[in-house]
Design a protein around this motif. Structure first.
Motif, PDB file in Angstrom:
ATOM      1  N   HIS A   1      51.753  33.758  30.930  1.00 33.59           N
ATOM      2  CA  HIS A   1      51.055  34.107  32.325  1.00 33.59           C
ATOM      3  C   HIS A   1      49.679  33.496  32.442  1.00 33.59           C
ATOM      4  O   HIS A   1      49.462  33.138  33.489  1.00 33.59           O
ATOM      5  N   LEU A   2      48.855  33.473  31.305  1.00 36.39           N
ATOM      6  CA  LEU A   2      47.546  33.171  31.375  1.00 36.39           C
ATOM      7  C   LEU A   2      47.223  31.569  31.845  1.00 36.39           C
ATOM      8  O   LEU A   2      46.710  31.146  32.454  1.00 36.39           O
TER       9      LEU A   2
ATOM     10  N   GLU B   1      54.006  38.257  35.876  1.00 39.64           N
ATOM     11  CA  GLU B   1      55.043  38.007  34.847  1.00 39.64           C
ATOM     12  C   GLU B   1      56.495  37.755  35.445  1.00 39.64           C
ATOM     13  O   GLU B   1      57.168  37.173  34.776  1.00 39.64           O
TER      14      GLU B   1
ATOM     15  N   ARG C   1      48.160  44.282  31.141  1.00 44.74           N
ATOM     16  CA  ARG C   1      48.135  42.684  30.937  1.00 44.74           C
ATOM     17  C   ARG C   1      47.636  42.045  32.189  1.00 44.74           C
ATOM     18  O   ARG C   1      46.901  41.156  32.119  1.00 44.74           O
ATOM     19  N   HIS C   2      48.288  42.371  33.296  1.00 42.28           N
ATOM     20  CA  HIS C   2      47.969  41.854  34.752  1.00 42.28           C
ATOM     21  C   HIS C   2      46.630  42.043  35.114  1.00 42.28           C
ATOM     22  O   HIS C   2      45.803  41.197  35.502  1.00 42.28           O
TER      23      HIS C   2
ATOM     24  N   VAL D   1      44.401  39.481  32.890  1.00 40.32           N
ATOM     25  CA  VAL D   1      44.666  38.330  33.404  1.00 40.32           C
ATOM     26  C   VAL D   1      43.895  38.085  34.607  1.00 40.32           C
ATOM     27  O   VAL D   1      43.019  36.886  34.906  1.00 40.32           O
ATOM     28  N   ARG D   2      43.737  38.889  35.467  1.00 39.14           N
ATOM     29  CA  ARG D   2      42.985  38.925  36.848  1.00 39.14           C
ATOM     30  C   ARG D   2      41.473  38.791  36.347  1.00 39.14           C
ATOM     31  O   ARG D   2      40.890  37.929  37.117  1.00 39.14           O
TER      32      ARG D   2
ATOM     33  N   LEU E   1      42.969  40.910  26.329  1.00 42.73           N
ATOM     34  CA  LEU E   1      44.406  41.314  26.838  1.00 42.73           C
ATOM     35  C   LEU E   1      44.862  42.188  25.727  1.00 42.73           C
ATOM     36  O   LEU E   1      45.683  43.112  25.841  1.00 42.73           O
TER      37      LEU E   1
ATOM     38  N   LEU F   1      52.357  36.488  27.296  1.00 39.75           N
ATOM     39  CA  LEU F   1      50.922  36.553  27.329  1.00 39.75           C
ATOM     40  C   LEU F   1      50.255  35.017  27.741  1.00 39.75           C
ATOM     41  O   LEU F   1      49.665  34.631  28.576  1.00 39.75           O
TER      42      LEU F   1
ATOM     43  N   SER G   1      48.494  30.868  35.413  1.00 36.31           N
ATOM     44  CA  SER G   1      47.275  31.435  36.182  1.00 36.31           C
ATOM     45  C   SER G   1      46.105  30.302  36.224  1.00 36.31           C
ATOM     46  O   SER G   1      45.878  30.240  37.512  1.00 36.31           O
TER      47      SER G   1
ATOM     48  N   ALA H   1      39.400  36.315  26.668  1.00 35.51           N
ATOM     49  CA  ALA H   1      40.244  36.872  27.422  1.00 35.51           C
ATOM     50  C   ALA H   1      41.518  37.405  26.561  1.00 35.51           C
ATOM     51  O   ALA H   1      41.902  38.417  26.914  1.00 35.51           O
TER      52      ALA H   1
ATOM     53  N   TYR I   1      41.906  37.284  42.832  1.00 30.88           N
ATOM     54  CA  TYR I   1      41.752  37.514  41.428  1.00 30.88           C
ATOM     55  C   TYR I   1      40.633  38.246  41.022  1.00 30.88           C
ATOM     56  O   TYR I   1      40.030  38.477  40.148  1.00 30.88           O
TER      57      TYR I   1
END
Length: 532
Positions: A481-482, A372, A175-176, A179-180, A207, A478, A485, A203, A531
């Motif tokens: 986190h997004l 997270e 997931r990370h 997201v990046r 994911l 999810l 960010s 995105a 990122y």
């Protein structure tokens, strides 16, 4: 938010009926169904008259026409249409759609009766396999499977092997990575208008598929073109499920598949199946060759097949594919739309944006990126997400429930086999429960009173009871986190000439923004290469 694709079929099959009332297909629709409907209408009226003398009456509701019931009076914005009817007929009322009896619930107390007091009775879904509603793998998934041993097995496997905190931790790095990648795309568009909703959809899809079968599959070349294939097939599901379906409204005609919807849905299933077969076969080949076992959901599911499901009911390959489809189709639009609504509401209230970014700067810092591990330290952003889901629940009338036996709810008789719609959207905006209910105000959730467990029937965006969404933990990780960010990395400006974002809703397969959000990202982080 990982809800199954089924969550949108329950509502779109109703709202879309209106959209075609002015087309030639509507005349064909009525002609084909008239003879059967006339017989059923007369028979049902006699049955209701007889039963009303022996038990509590059916709920009140608007008078319908012979043959079609209330079909011609439906408004395409069903959530608000139902809310208007509730003001006239009360918190529980009925509609007739063809031969289907539908009951709408619009109060916390009656929702509690359905989803808690009579939970087992209402644990089945109001779907029709023959009508094509669940032609995709025959409803062999968590959302559509009838309440019983098979459903309990899948729920257990899903809860333990896929959506538990332990399982989610194991795919955290996947997931990370995505997201990046998603935030990196917005950095590449700095200073330019971006269709935020469209990019969020891409995105979330990335994911989700990475959690399902991991980056290894892409590295081996199996993932090439898969996302594009998924998106096309998902659009076809939306189109097919949005058509007026004679087989659903007049079940006696279902076996004839007069419109070919079941056949077309089966074709879509075959397209999904080819994708899943490709991924699964590649994974099985890798396992035979002794490759290192991947930490993704596909690995967990294949292992569950070998272990025999829950030890009582076996997990089959059909179950596995249906659960993969649940995750892919059910998590994309819902999650993307929730983030889009959140960002639009935040941008319309600068003080909320300032508080959210200040919290992020304190917890994360301007020289780092969101992880997270930061999420549980962001109470204000958590309140933003909860307030977004209060005003704009992704599933405004939930997935329909279907009583397995006739029972009494709210003092009225609810017949076996009827369709039960719980209008969460209306309940979440009830002025008797919420102060200034139309105002976007995250502060109302800072007291910690409300959560996503479905125990408080003033607020249950993920449903409640046995059929509550199993992916709540995934959604929190999810979406939070997004969203965190994007707010931490950028300031967002409106295109020239705009002073406010439209947050009006469009009822459909998933509750969407009527006007897509277009905004211009401007970097906030000191080091944007974090990122990359």
């Amino acid at each position: 938010m990982p809800h199954s694709y089924g969550f949108f079929m329950e509502s779109s099959s109703l709202s879309s009926l209106w959209s075609e009332t002015n087309s030639g297909s509507w005349g064909v629709f009525l002609t084909l169904s008239a003879i059967f409907a006339a017989f059923f209408y007369a028979w049902s009226c006699m049955r209701e008259s007889k039963s009303s003398r022996m038990s509590p009456p059916l709920p009140p509701g608007p008078r319908g026409l012979p043959l079609v019931g209330n079909l011609l009076s439906l408004d395409p914005e069903l959530h608000s249409y139902f809310a208007g009817l509730a003001k006239t007929y009360g918190p529980i009322f009925k509609l007739r759609l063809g031969t289907r009896l539908c009951v709408v619930i619009a109060s916390p107390s009656i929702a509690r009766e359905v989803l808690k007091d009579h939970d087992a009775t209402f644990a089945n879904r109001g779907v029709n396999v023959a009508a094509g509603d669940v032609a995709l793998y025959g409803g062999a998934d968590i959302v559509f499977a009838p309440y019983g041993p098979e459903w309990r097995m899948m729920r257990k496997v899903c809860a333990l092997k896929m959506l538990s905190n332990t399982a989610l931790d194991s795919v955290q790095e996947l997931r990370h990575k995505q997201v990046r990648k998603a935030v990196g795309y917005f950095y590449s568009r700095v200073g330019s208008p971006v269709d935020v909703g469209e990019q969020l959809f891409v995105a979330i899809l990335n994911l989700t598929t990475n959690m399902l079968w991991g980056g290894t599959m892409e590295e081996e070349g199996v993932g090439a073109g898969v996302l594009a294939e998924f998106r096309e097939a998902m659009r076809d599901i939306a189109e097919l499920s949005g058509k007026p379906n004679i087989s659903e409204l007049y079940p006696g005609l279902a076996r004839f598949d007069l419109q070919g919807i079941a056949k077309q849905m089966k074709d879509v299933e075959l397209r999904f199946d080819r994708i899943f077969e490709k991924v699964i076969n590649q994974r099985l080949t890798m396992q035979k060759e002794g490759a290192k076992e991947s930490n993704d959901f596909l690995t967990f599911l294949l292992r569950s097949i070998d272990e025999g499901g829950d030890g009582k009911t076996p997990l089959t390959m059909t179950h596995l594919k249906a659960m993969l489809l649940d995750m892919v189709v059910g998590s994309t639009d819902t999650s993307a739309t929730t983030i889009e609504f959140a960002m639009a509401e935040i941008m319309n209230k600068p003080v909320v944006l300032q508080k959210a970014q200040k919290e992020l700067d304190v917890v994360v810092g301007k020289d780092s990126i969101v992880q997270e591990s930061h999420i549980h330290k962001l109470p204000y952003l958590d309140a933003v997400m909860k307030e977004t889901l209060r005003l704009h629940p992704a599933l405004p009338v939930l997935i329909p429930h279907c009583p397995s036996e006739t029972c009494t709810v709210g003092g009225y008789t609810i017949p076996k086999g009827s369709r039960i719609f719980v209008n969460v959207w209306d309940i979440h905006r009830d002025s008797s429960n919420w102060k200034n209910p139309l105002e976007f105000n995250p502060e109302r959730f800072l007291n910690g009173k409300y959560d996503y467990t479905g125990s408080d029937f003033n607020y249950f965006p993920f449903g409640s009871g046995k059929r509550i969404c199993p992916g709540i933990a995934t959604a929190e990780r999810l979406v939070m986190h997004l969203l965190a960010s994007l707010l931490h990395s950028f300031d967002w400006k409106l295109p020239q000439g705009q002073t406010k974002l439209d947050v009006s809703e469009k009822f459909g397969l998933v509750m969407k923004k009527k006007v897509p959000m277009v905004a211009i990202p401007t970097p906030r982080l000191l080091d944007s290469e974090l990122y990359q």
